[in-house]
Design an enzyme around this catalytic site. Structure first.
Site, PDB file in Angstrom:
ATOM      1  CE  LYS A  44      -9.385 -18.531  79.681  1.00 10.78           C
ATOM      2  NZ  LYS A  44     -10.101 -16.596  79.464  1.00 10.78           N
ATOM      3  CE  LYS A  46      -8.734 -16.492  74.678  1.00 16.32           C
ATOM      4  NZ  LYS A  46      -9.082 -15.537  75.514  1.00 16.32           N
TER       5      LYS A  46
HETATM    6  N1  C2G Z   1     -14.507  -8.182  73.989  1.00 19.26           N
HETATM    7  C1  C2G Z   1     -15.021  -7.186  74.176  1.00 19.26           C
HETATM    8  N2  C2G Z   1     -15.053  -6.528  72.923  1.00 19.26           N
HETATM    9  C2  C2G Z   1     -13.638  -7.309  71.403  1.00 19.26           C
HETATM   10  C3  C2G Z   1     -12.938  -8.157  71.997  1.00 19.26           C
HETATM   11  C4  C2G Z   1     -13.236  -8.338  73.645  1.00 19.26           C
HETATM   12  O1  C2G Z   1     -16.713  -6.969  74.673  1.00 19.26           O
HETATM   13  N3  C2G Z   1     -13.814  -6.436  70.945  1.00 19.26           N
HETATM   14  C5  C2G Z   1     -14.705  -8.788  75.951  1.00 19.26           C
HETATM   15  C6  C2G Z   1     -14.688 -10.080  75.874  1.00 19.26           C
HETATM   16  O2  C2G Z   1     -15.616 -10.599  75.187  1.00 19.26           O
HETATM   17  C7  C2G Z   1     -14.892 -11.010  76.769  1.00 19.26           C
HETATM   18  C8  C2G Z   1     -14.226  -8.828  77.986  1.00 19.26           C
HETATM   19  O3  C2G Z   1     -13.917  -8.581  76.658  1.00 19.26           O
HETATM   20  O4  C2G Z   1     -15.935 -10.546  77.846  1.00 19.26           O
HETATM   21  C9  C2G Z   1     -12.266 -10.251  77.830  1.00 19.26           C
HETATM   22  O5  C2G Z   1     -12.043 -11.064  76.238  1.00 19.26           O
HETATM   23  P1  C2G Z   1     -10.815 -11.790  76.775  1.00 19.26           P
HETATM   24  O6  C2G Z   1      -9.791 -11.211  78.073  1.00 19.26           O
HETATM   25  O7  C2G Z   1     -10.509 -12.144  75.363  1.00 19.26           O
HETATM   26  O8  C2G Z   1     -11.353 -13.021  78.066  1.00 19.26           O
HETATM   27  P2  C2G Z   1     -11.826 -14.802  77.623  1.00 19.26           P
HETATM   28  O9  C2G Z   1     -10.273 -15.188  77.736  1.00 19.26           O
HETATM   29  O10 C2G Z   1     -12.462 -14.414  77.129  1.00 19.26           O
HETATM   30  O11 C2G Z   1     -11.920 -15.368  79.128  1.00 19.26           O
HETATM   31  O12 C2G Z   1     -14.282 -17.270  81.956  1.00 19.26           O
HETATM   32  C10 C2G Z   1     -14.741 -16.323  81.091  1.00 19.26           C
HETATM   33  C11 C2G Z   1     -13.209 -16.125  80.794  1.00 19.26           C
HETATM   34  O13 C2G Z   1     -11.998 -16.311  81.408  1.00 19.26           O
HETATM   35  C12 C2G Z   1     -13.546 -14.953  79.860  1.00 19.26           C
END
Ligand code: C2G
Length: 130
Positions: A44, A46
């Site tokens: 991704k 990251k």
């Molecule tokens: N999230 C949120 N509000 C934020 C930050 C994050 O609601 N201010 C939510 C994201 O939308 C996501 C969840 O928290 O649904 C986890 O976020 P991340 O850890 O950034 O996950 P990500 O790397 O986007 O991985 O299969 C999909 C991925 O694994 C999602």
């Protein structure tokens, strides 16, 4: 019993993570969470600060979370949904329409404003010197 599944990295666990997990749980009775592996994060583009084992330990400890597993691939989403017998997939709206192809219902919930792991990574070094 309605089973809800959601996915994420949950690095530098913050209030946005907690709120989406609590809201996902409110959509049903049982919440299953796929935590992204370090290899998936590499794909991704990251790099997580906290290793997978610690991110899992934090998510597992939450009252709203019933079960946790490692998410190895974004393309496997529907296999995870079938394996864990999920009725609903919940994702933040930064993923809007990305997973409409899966075999269960999907809901994209609004993200919590003004907080993100990227913001934390950038602001900690600038604002907190010791
Ligand atoms: N999230 C949120 N509000 C934020 C930050 C994050 O609601 N201010 C939510 C994201 O939308 C996501 C969840 O928290 O649904 C986890 O976020 P991340 O850890 O950034 O996950 P990500 O790397 O986007 O991985 O299969 C999909 C991925 O694994 C999602």
């Amino acid at each position: 019993m309605k089973r809800v599944i959601t996915f994420g990295t949950y690095d530098l666990f913050h209030i946005g993570h907690l709120r989406i997990l609590e809201r996902a749980k409110q959509e049903g009775d049982y919440l299953i969470v796929g935590v992204s592996s370090d290899e998936l994060n590499d794909k991704k583009g990251k790099k997580a600060v906290f290793p997978l084992e610690e991110r899992i330990e934090i998510v597992k400890s939450l009252k709203c979370v019933d079960e946790v597993f490692v998410e190895e691939s974004l393309e496997e989403k529907d296999n995870y949904i079938k394996k864990y017998k999920a009725d609903l997939l919940v994702m933040g709206d930064d993923w809007k329409d990305k997973f409409n192809w899966v075999s269960c219902s999907v809901k994209y919930l609004e993200r919590t404003p003004n907080i993100s792991t990227t913001y934390l990574k950038n602001s900690i070094g600038m604002v907190y010197k010791d």
